[in-house]
Design an enzyme around this catalytic site. Structure first.
Site, PDB file in Angstrom:
ATOM      1  CG  LEU A   1      33.191 -74.574  57.310  1.00 16.69           C
ATOM      2  CD1 LEU A   1      34.200 -75.726  57.227  1.00 16.69           C
ATOM      3  CD2 LEU A   1      31.926 -75.039  58.023  1.00 16.69           C
TER       4      LEU A   1
ATOM      5  CG  HIS B   1      14.437 -83.223  49.743  1.00 19.28           C
ATOM      6  ND1 HIS B   1      15.507 -84.078  49.609  1.00 19.28           N
ATOM      7  CD2 HIS B   1      13.611 -83.489  48.682  1.00 19.28           C
ATOM      8  CE1 HIS B   1      15.348 -84.822  48.521  1.00 19.28           C
ATOM      9  NE2 HIS B   1      14.211 -84.489  47.953  1.00 19.28           N
TER      10      HIS B   1
ATOM     11  CG  ASP C   1      21.571 -91.128  48.487  1.00 24.98           C
ATOM     12  OD1 ASP C   1      20.488 -90.567  48.219  1.00 24.98           O
ATOM     13  OD2 ASP C   1      21.913 -92.210  47.982  1.00 24.98           O
TER      14      ASP C   1
HETATM   15  C1  FPP Z   1      19.497 -87.104  48.050  1.00 27.81           C
HETATM   16  O1  FPP Z   1      18.554 -87.888  48.746  1.00 27.81           O
HETATM   17  C2  FPP Z   1      19.348 -85.712  48.423  1.00 27.81           C
HETATM   18  C3  FPP Z   1      19.083 -84.684  47.561  1.00 27.81           C
HETATM   19  C4  FPP Z   1      18.919 -84.860  46.105  1.00 27.81           C
HETATM   20  C5  FPP Z   1      18.896 -83.317  48.043  1.00 27.81           C
HETATM   21  C6  FPP Z   1      19.852 -82.843  49.094  1.00 27.81           C
HETATM   22  C7  FPP Z   1      19.277 -81.644  49.699  1.00 27.81           C
HETATM   23  C8  FPP Z   1      19.274 -81.352  50.996  1.00 27.81           C
HETATM   24  C9  FPP Z   1      19.978 -82.147  52.034  1.00 27.81           C
HETATM   25  C10 FPP Z   1      18.487 -80.196  51.411  1.00 27.81           C
HETATM   26  C11 FPP Z   1      19.122 -78.989  51.910  1.00 27.81           C
HETATM   27  C12 FPP Z   1      20.441 -78.595  51.408  1.00 27.81           C
HETATM   28  C13 FPP Z   1      20.911 -77.346  51.542  1.00 27.81           C
HETATM   29  C14 FPP Z   1      22.316 -77.074  51.185  1.00 27.81           C
HETATM   30  C15 FPP Z   1      20.088 -76.233  52.065  1.00 27.81           C
HETATM   31  P1  FPP Z   1      17.465 -88.692  47.909  1.00 27.81           P
HETATM   32  O2  FPP Z   1      16.289 -87.794  47.719  1.00 27.81           O
HETATM   33  O3  FPP Z   1      18.061 -89.217  46.644  1.00 27.81           O
HETATM   34  O4  FPP Z   1      17.112 -89.844  48.904  1.00 27.81           O
HETATM   35  P2  FPP Z   1      16.727 -91.364  48.543  1.00 27.81           P
HETATM   36  O5  FPP Z   1      17.950 -91.983  47.927  1.00 27.81           O
HETATM   37  O6  FPP Z   1      16.399 -91.955  49.877  1.00 27.81           O
HETATM   38  O7  FPP Z   1      15.549 -91.311  47.618  1.00 27.81           O
END
Ligand code: FPP
Length: 244
Positions: free
Chosen positions: A127, A33, A16
């Site tokens: 892994l 992201h 997050d």
């Molecule tokens: C949450 O942060 C994150 C996500 C919904 C997306 C997670 C995706 C990645 C880390 C990208 C790549 C992953 C792979 C496996 C290639 P948020 O957007 O809710 O952040 P915020 O709480 O600050 O708004």
């Protein structure tokens, strides 16, 4: 006090904070992201270095479909690019990649890419990396129950034979070591419908670090914290204390 094994066998992470990380830099959420993708790569390297056996990442929840369409599109594009770029290296590093979740929710080309990546890395065991997409912990329990119902319907099982161990076998991560450590970055204290079944006895670790900033030192801190925990699995401290 019974110390747990120093290295958790199975770590899960709610990644997050990408959006806030981008906002602090006056950039679009997709920028966060993309930085998050680099943190995923670094975390895989760290797990390989530390000897973690399984890593499960929450990349896209059942609820994330409700985000603005351009963000969902950017995330899908990111997954495709990550698959195209990373799979060969993961394969060479001994990583077995799998996707868990309601894969039917994705369009056919992306589904095929996911399947190809799973097949390409299927022989690896160093892994086990599971990426949860269109995933929800409740969804996982429901789909396991559906499989149990099917088995009953086909006369393979009586309803009274359904117990925790049997149901567990139909959940998404059944063949992996039990979840030892559940990490959430980004400063919130929630499970957010991730691995509800598997988290029953996991140690929980929350950090304010935003996911794109999560590096090897952060993972080491989480592992050190885990190593100092006493895991009782419902028993008393005396019951689990080592004999003198
Ligand atoms: C949450 O942060 C994150 C996500 C919904 C997306 C997670 C995706 C990645 C880390 C990208 C790549 C992953 C792979 C496996 C290639 P948020 O957007 O809710 O952040 P915020 O709480 O600050 O708004």
């Amino acid at each position: 006090m019974t110390e747990v094994a120093r290295i958790p066998r199975h770590i899960a992470i709610v990644m997050d904070g990408n959006g806030r990380w981008a906002k602090a830099r006056h950039r679009p959420r997709s920028f966060g992201h993309n930085a998050g993708r680099k943190a995923v790569r670094a975390t895989v390297e760290s797990c390989l270095r530390e000897g973690v056996q399984a890593l499960t990442l929450f990349a896209f929840s059942s609820e994330n479909w409700q985000r603005p369409q351009d963000e969902v599109g950017a995330l899908m594009g990111l997954f495709v690019r990550a698959l195209d770029k990373e799979v060969e290296e993961l394969r060479d590093q001994g990583v077995r990649l799998r996707f868990i979740g309601d894969l039917a929710a994705f369009d056919e080309p992306l589904r095929q890419r996911m399947q190809a990546a799973m097949t390409r890395t299927a022989g690896n065991h160093k892994l086990h990396m599971s990426v949860a997409v269109s995933y929800g912990g409740r969804w996982d329990i429901v789909q396991a129950c559906r499989q149990a119902a099917q088995a009953v319907l086909h006369g393979e099982l009586r309803p009274d034979e359904i117990d925790e161990a049997r149901l567990d076998r139909w959940t998404s991560l059944a063949d992996l070591p039990p979840l030892d450590l559940f990490i959430r970055t980004g400063g919130e204290y929630r499970l957010s419908n991730f691995l509800l079944w598997q988290a029953a006895y996991a140690e929980l670790y929350f950090t304010d670090t935003l996911w794109p900033d999560f590096d090897h030192a952060c993972l080491q801190r989480a592992i050190e914290d885990y190593a100092g925990r006493e895991r009782r699995f419902g028993r008393t401290g005396e019951q689990v204390a080592p004999l003198p």
